[in-house]
Design a protein around this motif. Structure first.
Motif, PDB file in Angstrom:
ATOM      1  N   GLY A 101      -0.825  11.650  13.511  1.00  0.00           N
ATOM      2  CA  GLY A 101      -0.050  10.592  14.153  1.00  0.00           C
ATOM      3  C   GLY A 101       0.248   9.486  13.158  1.00  0.00           C
ATOM      4  N   ILE A 102       1.472   9.082  13.094  1.00  0.00           N
ATOM      5  CA  ILE A 102       1.870   8.051  12.126  1.00  0.00           C
ATOM      6  C   ILE A 102       1.186   6.723  12.437  1.00  0.00           C
ATOM      7  CG2 ILE A 102       3.810   6.673  11.277  1.00  0.00           C
ATOM      8  CD1 ILE A 102       5.531   9.204  11.631  1.00  0.00           C
ATOM      9  N   LEU A 103       1.200   6.313  13.698  1.00  0.00           N
ATOM     10  CA  LEU A 103       0.582   5.031  14.073  1.00  0.00           C
ATOM     11  C   LEU A 103      -0.932   5.073  13.900  1.00  0.00           C
ATOM     12  CD1 LEU A 103       2.678   4.017  17.215  1.00  0.00           C
ATOM     13  CD2 LEU A 103       2.860   3.154  14.874  1.00  0.00           C
ATOM     14  N   GLY A 104      -1.545   6.179  14.285  1.00  0.00           N
ATOM     15  CA  GLY A 104      -2.994   6.312  14.130  1.00  0.00           C
ATOM     16  C   GLY A 104      -3.412   6.286  12.671  1.00  0.00           C
ATOM     17  N   THR A 105      -2.663   6.982  11.840  1.00  0.00           N
ATOM     18  CA  THR A 105      -2.961   6.996  10.408  1.00  0.00           C
ATOM     19  C   THR A 105      -2.759   5.610   9.803  1.00  0.00           C
ATOM     20  OG1 THR A 105      -2.341   9.331  10.250  1.00  0.00           O
ATOM     21  CG2 THR A 105      -2.389   8.075   8.197  1.00  0.00           C
ATOM     22  N   ALA A 106      -1.698   4.938  10.198  1.00  0.00           N
ATOM     23  CA  ALA A 106      -1.451   3.580   9.702  1.00  0.00           C
ATOM     24  C   ALA A 106      -2.574   2.635  10.119  1.00  0.00           C
ATOM     25  CB  ALA A 106      -0.106   3.075  10.199  1.00  0.00           C
ATOM     26  N   ALA A 107      -3.017   2.747  11.364  1.00  0.00           N
ATOM     27  CA  ALA A 107      -4.120   1.906  11.840  1.00  0.00           C
ATOM     28  C   ALA A 107      -5.396   2.210  11.057  1.00  0.00           C
ATOM     29  CB  ALA A 107      -4.338   2.117  13.331  1.00  0.00           C
ATOM     30  N   ASN A 108      -5.672   3.488  10.827  1.00  0.00           N
ATOM     31  CA  ASN A 108      -6.862   3.868  10.064  1.00  0.00           C
ATOM     32  C   ASN A 108      -6.813   3.303   8.646  1.00  0.00           C
ATOM     33  OD1 ASN A 108      -7.810   5.294  12.257  1.00  0.00           O
ATOM     34  ND2 ASN A 108      -7.348   7.306  11.419  1.00  0.00           N
ATOM     35  N   ILE A 109      -5.642   3.365   8.018  1.00  0.00           N
ATOM     36  CA  ILE A 109      -5.491   2.830   6.664  1.00  0.00           C
ATOM     37  C   ILE A 109      -5.727   1.325   6.659  1.00  0.00           C
ATOM     38  CG2 ILE A 109      -3.802   2.371   4.827  1.00  0.00           C
ATOM     39  CD1 ILE A 109      -2.638   5.190   5.468  1.00  0.00           C
ATOM     40  N   CYS A 110      -5.202   0.615   7.641  1.00  0.00           N
ATOM     41  CA  CYS A 110      -5.384  -0.845   7.718  1.00  0.00           C
ATOM     42  C   CYS A 110      -6.850  -1.218   7.907  1.00  0.00           C
ATOM     43  CB  CYS A 110      -4.533  -1.427   8.835  1.00  0.00           C
ATOM     44  SG  CYS A 110      -2.765  -1.403   8.494  1.00  0.00           S
ATOM     45  N   VAL A 111      -7.528  -0.526   8.812  1.00  0.00           N
ATOM     46  CA  VAL A 111      -8.948  -0.810   9.054  1.00  0.00           C
ATOM     47  C   VAL A 111      -9.765  -0.508   7.804  1.00  0.00           C
ATOM     48  CG1 VAL A 111     -10.985  -0.074  10.363  1.00  0.00           C
ATOM     49  CG2 VAL A 111      -8.833  -0.501  11.546  1.00  0.00           C
ATOM     50  N   ALA A 112      -9.515   0.642   7.193  1.00  0.00           N
ATOM     51  CA  ALA A 112     -10.247   1.016   5.983  1.00  0.00           C
ATOM     52  C   ALA A 112      -9.987   0.012   4.854  1.00  0.00           C
ATOM     53  CB  ALA A 112      -9.868   2.426   5.549  1.00  0.00           C
ATOM     54  N   ALA A 113      -8.745  -0.413   4.705  1.00  0.00           N
ATOM     55  CA  ALA A 113      -8.406  -1.385   3.656  1.00  0.00           C
ATOM     56  C   ALA A 113      -9.114  -2.717   3.891  1.00  0.00           C
ATOM     57  CB  ALA A 113      -6.893  -1.584   3.598  1.00  0.00           C
ATOM     58  N   LEU A 114      -9.179  -3.156   5.137  1.00  0.00           N
ATOM     59  CA  LEU A 114      -9.883  -4.404   5.452  1.00  0.00           C
ATOM     60  C   LEU A 114     -11.370  -4.287   5.128  1.00  0.00           C
ATOM     61  CD1 LEU A 114      -9.874  -7.262   6.598  1.00  0.00           C
ATOM     62  CD2 LEU A 114     -10.074  -6.266   8.889  1.00  0.00           C
ATOM     63  N   ILE A 115     -11.968  -3.170   5.468  1.00  0.00           N
ATOM     64  CA  ILE A 115     -13.389  -2.968   5.168  1.00  0.00           C
ATOM     65  C   ILE A 115     -13.616  -2.905   3.660  1.00  0.00           C
ATOM     66  CG2 ILE A 115     -15.302  -1.324   5.352  1.00  0.00           C
ATOM     67  CD1 ILE A 115     -14.293  -0.759   8.239  1.00  0.00           C
ATOM     68  N   VAL A 116     -12.763  -2.188   2.937  1.00  0.00           N
ATOM     69  CA  VAL A 116     -12.894  -2.119   1.480  1.00  0.00           C
ATOM     70  C   VAL A 116     -12.729  -3.508   0.866  1.00  0.00           C
ATOM     71  CG1 VAL A 116     -11.825  -1.230  -0.642  1.00  0.00           C
ATOM     72  CG2 VAL A 116     -12.293   0.323   1.263  1.00  0.00           C
ATOM     73  N   LEU A 117     -11.801  -4.301   1.377  1.00  0.00           N
ATOM     74  CA  LEU A 117     -11.653  -5.672   0.897  1.00  0.00           C
ATOM     75  C   LEU A 117     -12.951  -6.458   1.100  1.00  0.00           C
ATOM     76  CD1 LEU A 117      -9.880  -7.975  -0.230  1.00  0.00           C
ATOM     77  CD2 LEU A 117      -9.185  -8.436   2.132  1.00  0.00           C
ATOM     78  N   CYS A 118     -13.564  -6.316   2.259  1.00  0.00           N
ATOM     79  CA  CYS A 118     -14.840  -6.982   2.518  1.00  0.00           C
ATOM     80  C   CYS A 118     -15.918  -6.488   1.557  1.00  0.00           C
ATOM     81  CB  CYS A 118     -15.289  -6.747   3.965  1.00  0.00           C
ATOM     82  SG  CYS A 118     -14.313  -7.638   5.179  1.00  0.00           S
ATOM     83  N   LEU A 119     -15.930  -5.192   1.278  1.00  0.00           N
ATOM     84  CA  LEU A 119     -16.894  -4.645   0.324  1.00  0.00           C
ATOM     85  C   LEU A 119     -16.696  -5.262  -1.056  1.00  0.00           C
ATOM     86  CD1 LEU A 119     -16.761  -0.880   1.364  1.00  0.00           C
ATOM     87  CD2 LEU A 119     -18.727  -2.392   1.616  1.00  0.00           C
ATOM     88  N   ILE A 120     -15.461  -5.338  -1.488  1.00  0.00           N
ATOM     89  CA  ILE A 120     -15.163  -5.889  -2.816  1.00  0.00           C
ATOM     90  C   ILE A 120     -15.549  -7.366  -2.889  1.00  0.00           C
ATOM     91  CG2 ILE A 120     -13.273  -6.488  -4.394  1.00  0.00           C
ATOM     92  CD1 ILE A 120     -11.950  -3.812  -3.449  1.00  0.00           C
TER      93      ILE A 120
END
Length: 136
Positions: A101-120
């Motif tokens: 799903g395009i929207l589901g994948t986009a949401a997953n990428i956004c959540v993962a990117a936010l978490i990675v930003l917090c990790l960094i």
């Protein structure tokens, strides 16, 4: 200061993501996709995906908790699990529905990117770092 906030946000997001992903896996295992007529996968594929989702969810939950306690291992696991989370979501969409799903994948990428930003941002606040603020 910003490191402590990043640890809290990242840890809470990971823990919540783990609970949500693991719960989704349990639902797939228990209901075998019966509630969604759009699923095209076989029962054994649904069960296998459910088990993998549950395991991934448990790993993300445990990593989020470890991260809240500023454990260095959780930082590394978080960096590894976020791409795994995105890839898993796309593969699940492909197996269950024939395409991610395009929207589901986009949401997953956004959540993962936010978490990675917090990790960094929180790297200096972890247990091994002599400049960390463990007593705060």
């Amino acid at each position: 200061m910003k490191e402590r906030i990043a640890v809290k946000i990242g840890g809470i997001l990971m823990a919540l993501l783990g609970i949500i992903r693991g719960t989704g896996g349990l639902i797939l295992i228990i209901q075998k996709g019966a509630t969604d007529p759009a699923i095209i996968a076989s029962g054994s594929s649904i069960t296998t995906l459910g088990i993998l989702l549950f395991i991934l969810g448990a790993m993300i939950l445990m990593t989020g908790i470890g991260f809240l306690f500023r454990k260095l291992w959780a930082w590394y696991w978080g960096l590894w699990l976020m791409p795994a989370f995105v890839i898993d979501g796309a593969l699940n969409g492909y197996v269950l529905y024939g395409q991610p799903g395009i929207l589901g994948t986009a949401a997953n990428i956004c959540v993962a990117a936010l978490i990675v930003l917090c990790l960094i941002l929180s790297r200096t606040a972890l247990e091994h770092n002599p400049t960390s603020h463990q007593n705060e």
